[in-house]
Design a protein around this motif. Sequence first.
Motif, PDB file in Angstrom:
ATOM      1  N   ASN A  96      44.686  18.391 -77.624  1.00  0.00           N
ATOM      2  CA  ASN A  96      44.269  19.088 -78.841  1.00  0.00           C
ATOM      3  C   ASN A  96      44.867  18.448 -80.083  1.00  0.00           C
ATOM      4  O   ASN A  96      44.214  18.372 -81.131  1.00  0.00           O
ATOM      5  CB  ASN A  96      44.662  20.567 -78.756  1.00  0.00           C
ATOM      6  CG  ASN A  96      43.678  21.389 -77.957  1.00  0.00           C
ATOM      7  OD1 ASN A  96      42.629  21.775 -78.438  1.00  0.00           O
ATOM      8  ND2 ASN A  96      44.022  21.675 -76.709  1.00  0.00           N
ATOM      9  N   ALA A  97      46.102  17.974 -79.985  1.00  0.00           N
ATOM     10  CA  ALA A  97      46.714  17.269 -81.112  1.00  0.00           C
ATOM     11  C   ALA A  97      45.944  15.993 -81.423  1.00  0.00           C
ATOM     12  O   ALA A  97      45.677  15.671 -82.590  1.00  0.00           O
ATOM     13  CB  ALA A  97      48.169  16.951 -80.800  1.00  0.00           C
ATOM     14  N   TYR A 149      41.825  22.942 -83.502  1.00  0.00           N
ATOM     15  CA  TYR A 149      42.675  22.156 -82.600  1.00  0.00           C
ATOM     16  C   TYR A 149      44.151  22.311 -82.963  1.00  0.00           C
ATOM     17  O   TYR A 149      45.015  22.422 -82.084  1.00  0.00           O
ATOM     18  CB  TYR A 149      42.276  20.685 -82.657  1.00  0.00           C
ATOM     19  CG  TYR A 149      40.914  20.404 -82.065  1.00  0.00           C
ATOM     20  CD1 TYR A 149      40.649  20.673 -80.729  1.00  0.00           C
ATOM     21  CD2 TYR A 149      39.886  19.863 -82.844  1.00  0.00           C
ATOM     22  CE1 TYR A 149      39.401  20.417 -80.174  1.00  0.00           C
ATOM     23  CE2 TYR A 149      38.627  19.608 -82.294  1.00  0.00           C
ATOM     24  CZ  TYR A 149      38.399  19.881 -80.969  1.00  0.00           C
ATOM     25  OH  TYR A 149      37.168  19.625 -80.424  1.00  0.00           O
ATOM     26  N   ALA A 150      44.438  22.330 -84.260  1.00  0.00           N
ATOM     27  CA  ALA A 150      45.823  22.486 -84.702  1.00  0.00           C
ATOM     28  C   ALA A 150      46.365  23.868 -84.324  1.00  0.00           C
ATOM     29  O   ALA A 150      47.544  24.007 -83.960  1.00  0.00           O
ATOM     30  CB  ALA A 150      45.921  22.278 -86.211  1.00  0.00           C
ATOM     31  N   VAL A 153      47.465  23.907 -80.747  1.00  0.00           N
ATOM     32  CA  VAL A 153      48.766  23.238 -80.587  1.00  0.00           C
ATOM     33  C   VAL A 153      49.892  24.154 -81.051  1.00  0.00           C
ATOM     34  O   VAL A 153      50.928  24.282 -80.381  1.00  0.00           O
ATOM     35  CB  VAL A 153      48.791  21.914 -81.386  1.00  0.00           C
ATOM     36  CG1 VAL A 153      50.187  21.299 -81.359  1.00  0.00           C
ATOM     37  CG2 VAL A 153      47.767  20.936 -80.823  1.00  0.00           C
ATOM     38  N   THR A 157      52.468  25.400 -78.044  1.00  0.00           N
ATOM     39  CA  THR A 157      53.747  24.690 -78.031  1.00  0.00           C
ATOM     40  C   THR A 157      54.950  25.612 -77.815  1.00  0.00           C
ATOM     41  O   THR A 157      55.847  25.274 -77.009  1.00  0.00           O
ATOM     42  CB  THR A 157      53.928  23.878 -79.326  1.00  0.00           C
ATOM     43  OG1 THR A 157      52.871  22.899 -79.415  1.00  0.00           O
ATOM     44  CG2 THR A 157      55.261  23.164 -79.347  1.00  0.00           C
TER      45      THR A 157
END
Length: 224
Positions: A96-97, A149-150, A153, A157
């Motif tokens: 994703n990153a 996407y960000a 993440v 995380t």
Amino acid sequence: MRQDTLVSLLGGKRGAFDATAPLVVFILTWLLTGNSIAWGVTASLACAALIAAVRLRQKSKPRAVVLGLLSVCVACLVVIYTGRPQDILLPRILSNAASALVWAAFIIFRRPLLGLIVGAMVGQKTRWRLDPELVRAYSVASWIWVAMYALRVAILTPFWIADREVVAVLGGTLAQVLLSWPLLLLCLVVSGWAIKAVLPDDHPGLLHPVTPEPTAPVDDQAAR
């Protein structure tokens, strides 16, 4: 342009299921076998192999099937190497990153990926790039995909780095499920709204790019 066609091209329900099912199977097996990583990995790989076989029988693109199976294999290898069950989330975080960076780079170079995808779907190829308003609209909408996407993440995380395995694994799995198909659908709706909001009211729409009129050559003799 049908929204469900665009969703299907970008993964859709089937892609979300294929990516999430091996993860869920790993977690459930890990819990039911007394936190056994070996059993969790075995069950996850078996699930991924079964999905790959079904997709190939359904005439899905072999490349997509192989990449999906490979991603599960990589995740399982990482977990076996580190011994941390929450590392099953690491490949998803990295992918994703990378997706966020790629989408952002294409926007910066004035080739927003959403425009390239839609242009290919409707047979325009890159003709839409001659229309400044469409380029601007696709760029704004593509930033929404970067944000999606960000966001994945940013949410996954903390579970990946958490010390408590059960909390990390269960929370990460639940987050992955919620961040798959539901978030993809929301992103599609919002980006579609953004395109309509950015385009001028008199613009004919995505299917009709406004291209500049060709300039007629100047006849030097006639001008004299």
